[in-house]
Design a protein around this motif. Structure first.
Motif, PDB file in Angstrom:
ATOM      1  N   ALA A   1     -33.285   7.488  14.770  1.00  0.00           N
ATOM      2  CA  ALA A   1     -32.620   6.506  13.789  1.00  0.00           C
ATOM      3  C   ALA A   1     -31.687   7.057  12.905  1.00  0.00           C
ATOM      4  CB  ALA A   1     -33.641   5.970  12.663  1.00  0.00           C
TER       5      ALA A   1
ATOM      6  N   GLU B   1     -34.945  10.329   6.309  1.00  0.00           N
ATOM      7  CA  GLU B   1     -35.602  10.364   7.788  1.00  0.00           C
ATOM      8  C   GLU B   1     -36.968   9.670   7.822  1.00  0.00           C
ATOM      9  OE1 GLU B   1     -36.835  13.351  11.468  1.00  0.00           O
ATOM     10  OE2 GLU B   1     -35.078  14.031  10.082  1.00  0.00           O
TER      11      GLU B   1
ATOM     12  N   ALA C   1     -31.611   4.958   3.717  1.00  0.00           N
ATOM     13  CA  ALA C   1     -30.926   4.883   5.100  1.00  0.00           C
ATOM     14  C   ALA C   1     -30.751   6.305   5.406  1.00  0.00           C
ATOM     15  CB  ALA C   1     -29.538   4.181   5.027  1.00  0.00           C
TER      16      ALA C   1
ATOM     17  N   ARG D   1     -28.402   1.853  10.004  1.00  0.00           N
ATOM     18  CA  ARG D   1     -29.603   2.481   9.512  1.00  0.00           C
ATOM     19  C   ARG D   1     -29.966   1.731   8.181  1.00  0.00           C
ATOM     20  NH1 ARG D   1     -27.631   7.072   7.613  1.00  0.00           N
ATOM     21  NH2 ARG D   1     -25.684   7.224   8.668  1.00  0.00           N
TER      22      ARG D   1
ATOM     23  N   LEU E   1     -37.269   6.071   7.442  1.00  0.00           N
ATOM     24  CA  LEU E   1     -36.908   5.482   8.612  1.00  0.00           C
ATOM     25  C   LEU E   1     -38.210   5.497   9.836  1.00  0.00           C
ATOM     26  CD1 LEU E   1     -33.018   6.407   9.195  1.00  0.00           C
ATOM     27  CD2 LEU E   1     -34.130   4.127   8.121  1.00  0.00           C
TER      28      LEU E   1
END
Length: 733
Positions: A150, A137, A134, A158, A140
């Motif tokens: 996000a 980056e 989570a 997330r 995500l």
């Protein structure tokens, strides 16, 4: 007008019979159609492929190129694989053996459950927490949102996005006929793919252990609570059973596994069984005594008297006296004193014998009666005791039923208690959790090559897709090509020769239905007429039917044009409007419908009365006449043949404008009355299937088809170019 005879009862002079040349043409055409129909499917397919090869090559090449471009533009993805083993283990917690499943079905349900757990959201969230995805980056970025955007969301959102990425990239691949399962994860970073695959396997093991621990702990607590309750119920039910048996005086002389009281294990039942045996013996003795008594009454006493010594001596003495008496009767009279005395002695002996026999019989009967009475009394005494004991047994049975109800409750509680106790002994926290049925066989490795895009596979799929699309395109083109009839493939599709084509008119027609100023149309019909002249060995058929598959294809215009052009070259021509459903010749000639063919067929008028001059040199006509309710009935008789046979005696050619073929019986009936049939097909409107069906209907009645005319041909839209009609316009200024 020439004088015409009116005899329609005969066959005429035979001038309307088909020529042998036309019959040979029809046979050749039918043979050619059969040859086309007998073409093998493979040959037909190869012919279509050769004809449409550029369509197939173009579409397939485009699909291959698209597959290659997509493969090169797609970002490479890497797939890491962790191999685990999931052993089948039967769940023993609270298994009362009340339901047994098929092993195969149970295995299928078990493994399908494990596969669903491997793809569950809970496991994905555990992986996200384990690898801190989570906060990644780049990871995500693979979600529906941009990675940077996000990262600004709350942590729970997330986690949800990262879990969706994990679930979307996870693939479960069981190995057939084994307990091995490959857990795969696909991502654009090979290291992340490996870490997620390993984490999926490890967290699955941990969650499996947690579920087993929770199940074992719950089961132990549950069983312990149920054991206490069940033990109390068992003790209470046993006390109730003992108290009831004591109150009712129920004593078992035999025991059984269930502990229930049955009629076979009570004192009353045992006594009843013993008395029943004694009753059987007494009944047998009474029956023997009764049989002996019956024998005495039936002559046994007399038989005993025969062997008695006293009776035997008396009978011997009587015999001697009877002999003497007989001697005296023969020597002396009946009044002789010695004879009378001897008779008295014989009578005294008879009375003595009777008294002795009665005494013997009385003695034997008394003994039999005494024995019978004793046996009967013994039987009745035992029977009374049995009857009394039966009531005791029935009463005991009623009380035993109530006891057995209580005893069944005892047995049920005991079985339940023993089963719970056995399960409680089998369940242990250490034993249940210390072993795990899931193990990692091969941990994941960092993939060295991307798993997608698979260029060879994509190209193969593109090739298959190209073949599929090109096949559909070729099929559609073939259907379109088969439905549209062109001059170039007229013979192949319809199996009949093309006599000529007429162009599509742009200018309007005059009141006669023909544009006389249109040289192309006029020349096209002359060209068609020339082809008809060479269709038979003796030239143009004496009588011809002009028909089409459906209305509005130009058959009436063609019939009139052929008749007019034949008349223009000097032949005497008679045109007959035989379309008695929707006649049109009277409109073309600008006359009222009036009487005509239908009236001739019903003998309301003669042929010479219906014929009139059209205003064109050498061209006469007969209109359709009054529209009958059922024209097919009029045409089914010999009348039309007789009319044509009579007309050819006075005219060089007879042109019959008939109705359409499909849906009506008129045209096939008319075709039998003429020498040849000209079939009209409208370009762009009549499909090949319709035309073939109409021609087949005509062939069924052995109609002699001279050929066909393709009308209203738009040469430019048909792909022939605007110069296709040069042959008709040659010389025009």
């Amino acid at each position: 007008m020439n004088e015409l005879t009116t005899n329609y009862g005969g066959d005429g002079d035979g001038r309307n019979l088909p020529a042998h040349g036309i019959e040979r043409d029809v046979i050749n055409e039918a043979t050619m159609m059969n040859d086309q129909e007998s073409e093998s499917p493979l040959s037909s397919l190869l012919r279509i492929v050769r004809r449409r090869r550029w369509v197939i090559i173009g579409i397939t090449g485009a699909c291959l190129l698209a597959a290659l471009v997509v493969s090169l533009l797609v970002e490479p993805q890497y797939t890491a694989e962790t191999r685990i083993e999931i052993r089948r283990e039967a769940d023993k917690v609270l298994n009362m053996d009340s339901v047994e499943q098929e092993a195969e079905l149970a295995d299928r349900e078990f493994y399908q459950t494990q596969y669903e757990l491997l793809e569950s959201r809970t496991l994905a969230e555990a992986v996200v927490r384990d690898l801190r995805l989570a906060e990644n980056e780049e990871f995500l970025d693979a979600s529906d949102m941009n990675g940077a955007d996000a990262m600004e969301l709350p942590r729970n959102q997330r986690v949800r996005l990262a879990s969706e990425v994990v679930m979307g990239g996870t693939t479960i691949a069981p190995v057939r006929q084994s307990s091995i399962v490959d857990v795969k994860f696909t991502f654009n970073d090979p290291t992340v793919a490996r870490d997620v695959a390993d984490s999926l396997a490890e967290n699955f093991i941990q969650t499996n252990l947690a579920r087993r621990f929770e199940a074992t702990s719950y089961a132990r607590d549950f069983l312990e609570e149920r054991l206490v309750t069940t033990r109390a119920k068992l003790e209470e039910s046993e006390r109730q059973a003992a108290a009831y048996a004591q109150r009712q005086g129920l004593i078992k002389i035999t025991d059984n596994e269930s502990g229930a009281i049955t009629p076979a294990n009570t004192l009353a039942t045992a006594d009843l069984a013993q008395l029943s045996q004694e009753l059987a013996v007494a009944r047998a003795q009474r029956e023997r005594a009764e049989a002996a008594l019956a024998e005495d009454r039936g002559g046994r006493a007399a038989a005993s008297a025969l062997i008695n010594d006293t009776v035997t001596a008396l009978r011997r003495e009587r015999g001697e006296r009877a002999g003497e008496l007989a001697q005296m009767r023969s020597d002396f009279g009946p009044e002789y004193p010695a004879l009378v005395a001897l008779e008295q002695q014989v009578a005294a002996l008879d009375r003595e014998i009777e008294r002795e026999v009665a005494r013997v019989a009385s003695s034997l009967g008394q003994e039999s009666r005494d024995a019978y009475r004793k046996a009967l009394a013994a039987e009745q005494r035992i029977q009374a005791r049995v009857n009394a004991l039966k009531g005791d047994v029935l009463d005991t049975q009623q009380r035993a039923i109530a006891f057995n109800i209580i005893q069944r409750d005892v047995d049920t509680n005991r079985q339940l208690y023993e089963a719970l106790l056995q399960r409680f002994k089998e369940i242990g926290v250490a034993g249940g959790v210390g072993t795990n049925n899931v193990a990692i066989v091969d941990p994941a490795l960092v993939p060295e090559e991307p798993s997608s895009p698979n260029i060879p596979l994509n190209l193969a799929l593109g090739l298959i897709l190209g073949f599929a699309i090109s096949g559909a395109a070729v099929f559609a083109l073939e259907q379109i090509a088969d439905s549209v009839i062109l001059p170039s493939d007229f013979q192949r599709k319809l199996g009949t020769p093309l006599l000529g084509t007429t162009p599509k008119l742009i200018e309007s027609k005059d009141e006669e239905g023909i544009d006389r100023n249109n040289t192309a149309l006029t020349e096209s019909y002359f060209s068609t007429l020339t082809a008809i002249q060479f269709s038979t060995a003796h030239g143009t058929p004496r009588s011809m039917l002009v028909t089409s598959s459906q209305e509005g294809e130009g058959k009436s215009t063609t019939a009139f044009s052929l008749a007019r052009d034949l008349a223009a070259v000097g032949a005497k021509v008679l045109i007959i409007d035989a379309d008695m459903r929707r006649p049109s010749l009277h409109t073309t000639l600008g006359r009222p419908l009036g009487k005509g063919l239908s009236d001739i067929l019903v003998n309301r008028m003669q042929l010479q009365e219906a014929v009139f001059e059209t205003g064109f040199a050498n061209l006469s006509a007969v209109l359709a006449g009054s529209i009958p309710p059922n024209p097919a009935e009029l045409l089914s008789g010999p009348g039309m043949k007789q009319i044509v046979a009579e007309a050819v005696k006075h005219y060089d050619h007879i042109i019959v404008d008939g109705p359409p073929v499909l849906g009506l019986a008129d045209a096939p009936l008319l075709s039998r009355a003429v020498e040849g049939t000209v079939f009209v097909v409208e370009y762009g409107r009549t499909v090949a299937a319709q035309a073939r069906l109409a021609i087949q209907r005509l062939a069924t009645v052995r109609a002699s088809i001279v050929g066909a005319v393709l009308t209203k041909l738009d040469a430019e839209s048909a792909g022939y170019g605007s110069n296709y009609g040069y042959r008709y316009n040659y010389g025009d200024k």
